[in-house]
Scaffold this active site. Sequence first.
Site, short mmCIF file in Angstrom:
data_model
loop_
_atom_site.label_atom_id
_atom_site.label_comp_id
_atom_site.label_asym_id
_atom_site.label_seq_id
_atom_site.Cartn_x
_atom_site.Cartn_y
_atom_site.Cartn_z
N CYS A 47 -9.36 -12.23 -3.19
CA CYS A 47 -9.90 -11.47 -4.33
C CYS A 47 -10.29 -12.49 -5.39
CB CYS A 47 -8.82 -10.52 -4.83
SG CYS A 47 -9.13 -9.78 -6.45
N HIS A 48 -11.19 -12.09 -6.26
CA HIS A 48 -11.62 -13.02 -7.30
C HIS A 48 -10.43 -13.49 -8.16
CE1 HIS A 48 -14.88 -14.85 -9.58
NE2 HIS A 48 -14.05 -14.73 -10.60
N THR A 49 -9.39 -12.67 -8.26
CA THR A 49 -8.22 -13.05 -9.07
C THR A 49 -7.48 -14.25 -8.45
OG1 THR A 49 -8.06 -10.76 -9.79
CG2 THR A 49 -6.15 -12.14 -10.22
N HIS A 69 -2.95 -11.67 -2.54
CA HIS A 69 -2.32 -10.40 -2.94
C HIS A 69 -3.04 -9.19 -2.34
CE1 HIS A 69 -5.56 -11.07 -5.84
NE2 HIS A 69 -5.58 -9.75 -6.00
N GLU A 70 -3.93 -9.41 -1.35
CA GLU A 70 -4.66 -8.26 -0.76
C GLU A 70 -4.46 -8.37 0.74
OE1 GLU A 70 -8.58 -7.09 -2.70
OE2 GLU A 70 -9.30 -7.52 -0.70
N CYS A 99 8.90 1.40 -9.09
CA CYS A 99 10.33 1.60 -8.81
C CYS A 99 10.76 3.06 -8.94
CB CYS A 99 11.18 0.71 -9.71
SG CYS A 99 11.32 1.32 -11.42
N CYS A 102 12.07 3.16 -13.83
CA CYS A 102 12.00 2.49 -15.13
C CYS A 102 11.26 3.37 -16.14
CB CYS A 102 11.34 1.11 -14.98
SG CYS A 102 9.55 1.19 -14.76
N CYS A 105 7.61 3.84 -15.10
CA CYS A 105 7.42 4.74 -13.95
C CYS A 105 7.72 6.19 -14.33
CB CYS A 105 8.32 4.31 -12.79
SG CYS A 105 7.72 2.85 -11.92
N CYS A 113 4.78 -0.86 -13.80
CA CYS A 113 6.22 -0.73 -13.55
C CYS A 113 6.91 -1.95 -14.16
CB CYS A 113 6.48 -0.67 -12.05
SG CYS A 113 8.23 -0.82 -11.60
N ARG A 117 8.50 -7.07 -13.02
CA ARG A 117 7.34 -7.77 -13.58
C ARG A 117 7.73 -9.11 -14.23
NH1 ARG A 117 3.84 -10.38 -14.66
NH2 ARG A 117 1.69 -9.95 -15.31
N CYS A 177 -5.90 -4.27 -3.09
CA CYS A 177 -6.37 -4.59 -4.44
C CYS A 177 -7.75 -4.04 -4.77
CB CYS A 177 -6.33 -6.10 -4.70
SG CYS A 177 -6.83 -6.46 -6.39
N ARG A 372 -15.95 -9.28 0.63
CA ARG A 372 -14.58 -9.68 0.98
C ARG A 372 -14.58 -10.47 2.29
NH1 ARG A 372 -13.01 -9.14 -3.76
NH2 ARG A 372 -11.15 -7.94 -4.29
#
Length: 379
Positions: A47-49, A69-70, A99, A102, A105, A113, A117, A177, A372
């Site tokens: 991903c670009h991130t 992360h994807e 979760c 919290c 959530c 969440c 984090r 993502c 992608r």
Amino acid sequence: MATQGQVITCKAAVAWEPNKPLVIEDVQVDPPQAGEVRIKILYTALCHTDAYTWGGKDPEGLFPCILGHEAAGIVESVGESVTEVQPGDHVIPCYQAECRECKFCKSGKTNLCGKVRAATGVGIMMNDRKSRFSVNGKPIYHFMGTSTFSQYTVVHDVSVAKIDPKAPLEKVCLLGCGVPTGLGAVWNTAKVEAGSIVAIFGLGTVGLAVAEGAKSAGASRIIGIDIDSNKFDIAKNFGVTEFINPKDHDKPIQQVIVDLTDGGVDYSFECIGNVSIMRSALECCHKGWGTSVIVGVAASGQEISTRPFQLVTGRVWKGTAFGGFKSRSQVPWLVDKYLKKEIKVDEYITHNLNLGEINKAFDLMHERGCLRCVLSTDI
Ligand SMILES: NC(=O)C1=CN([C@@H]2O[C@H](COP(=O)(O)OP(=O)(O)OC[C@H]3O[C@@H](n4cnc5c(N)ncnc54)[C@H](O)[C@@H]3O)[C@@H](O)[C@H]2O)C=CC1
Ligand SMILES: N[C@@H](CCC(=O)N[C@@H](CSC=O)C(=O)NCC(=O)O)C(=O)O
Ligand SMILES: [Zn+2]
Ligand SMILES: [Zn+2]
């Protein structure tokens, strides 16, 4: 050979320093502790991130780390007190945890969440505030709580969505993502109504998924804006009805759009990560009600600005993370929608490589025609 409870040595792409080619290393992956899940990652996309953090633009970027992360994979083992997944389950790791306990959530107001984090933002696991990855004894930071550029990863149990095992992992990895982010920006964050006029700045995977979401919401006009004119042909297949290349105009792009739409659009989406375009995206919105959603991630130190009058006169500025989707609850639902052919996924995949070719995959992100690239971890 049973691997549960053992350290696993596997291949992973380590980012030792920003902007330096990733190195495929033999990485030691510790067993999952309480509340953790070790996953055999089979497919991961870029991903670009990932490029943003690798490029040193992320204020939370820590090195050395394992990016990614994807992705999609299969649970290898679980730590104590993990109840919702077990070895063999097909899963998508989720950088946005859920979760269900919290303040965030329980609020009913956000998909953010708070449970893990603070740990994921500093590249460690919450239980002992350490990493589960090392190379010859040197700890390697986690990234976004997912670190999927590895054959095995360890994530918090609140960051794992269990999915239908019939789903092809080489496709549904994208539901980790970019595609949910674009769809959700429209459906959850903006809540676009039928008949709306929509403008989308940036027609990468995220912007195209916004177009797909806007089309399914019944938008009457979907205006795509990109500096790459080749994007229009692709974008038509996702619902874009008109295309503007800012390079073809002398006037500011927001003025061009206001003139084309009798005063401005109902909804705009910034899917680039450029703060000056974020301003254009806000200012092309209709007076009195136009809403602009920031989706793109801007570099450390960058700030947005506009005349407050823009907001005084009724325009609304919003942002979205993971399209507002509650990850563990809704990623399985998105997978089911894909299986029922209600959302596109395959159409965003333009390249397939393996993990050993990851630097080539990063290069491809700058090439025309690349949306992608999915990597198989089978090196
Ligand atoms: N908020 C969130 O939860 C998420 C945010 N993102 C962010 O969304 C953004 C888009 O991600 P991708 O679609 O993967 O990126 P991408 O790089 O594939 O797409 C960006 C598009 O913007 C175009 N573009 C670049 N500069 C432009 C300009 N000045 N004017 C018009 N068009 C321009 C490019 O030609 C390209 O088509 C990135 O900033 C990424 O980090 C991605 C996923 C989730
Ligand atoms: N560390 C970055 C944060 C960038 C960011 O906003 N990330 C998005 C997801 S981008 C996915 O491709 C997000 O979910 N943000 C919410 C969060 O809790 O991180 C920075 O500080 O710029
Ligand atoms: Zn992403
Ligand atoms: Zn929570």
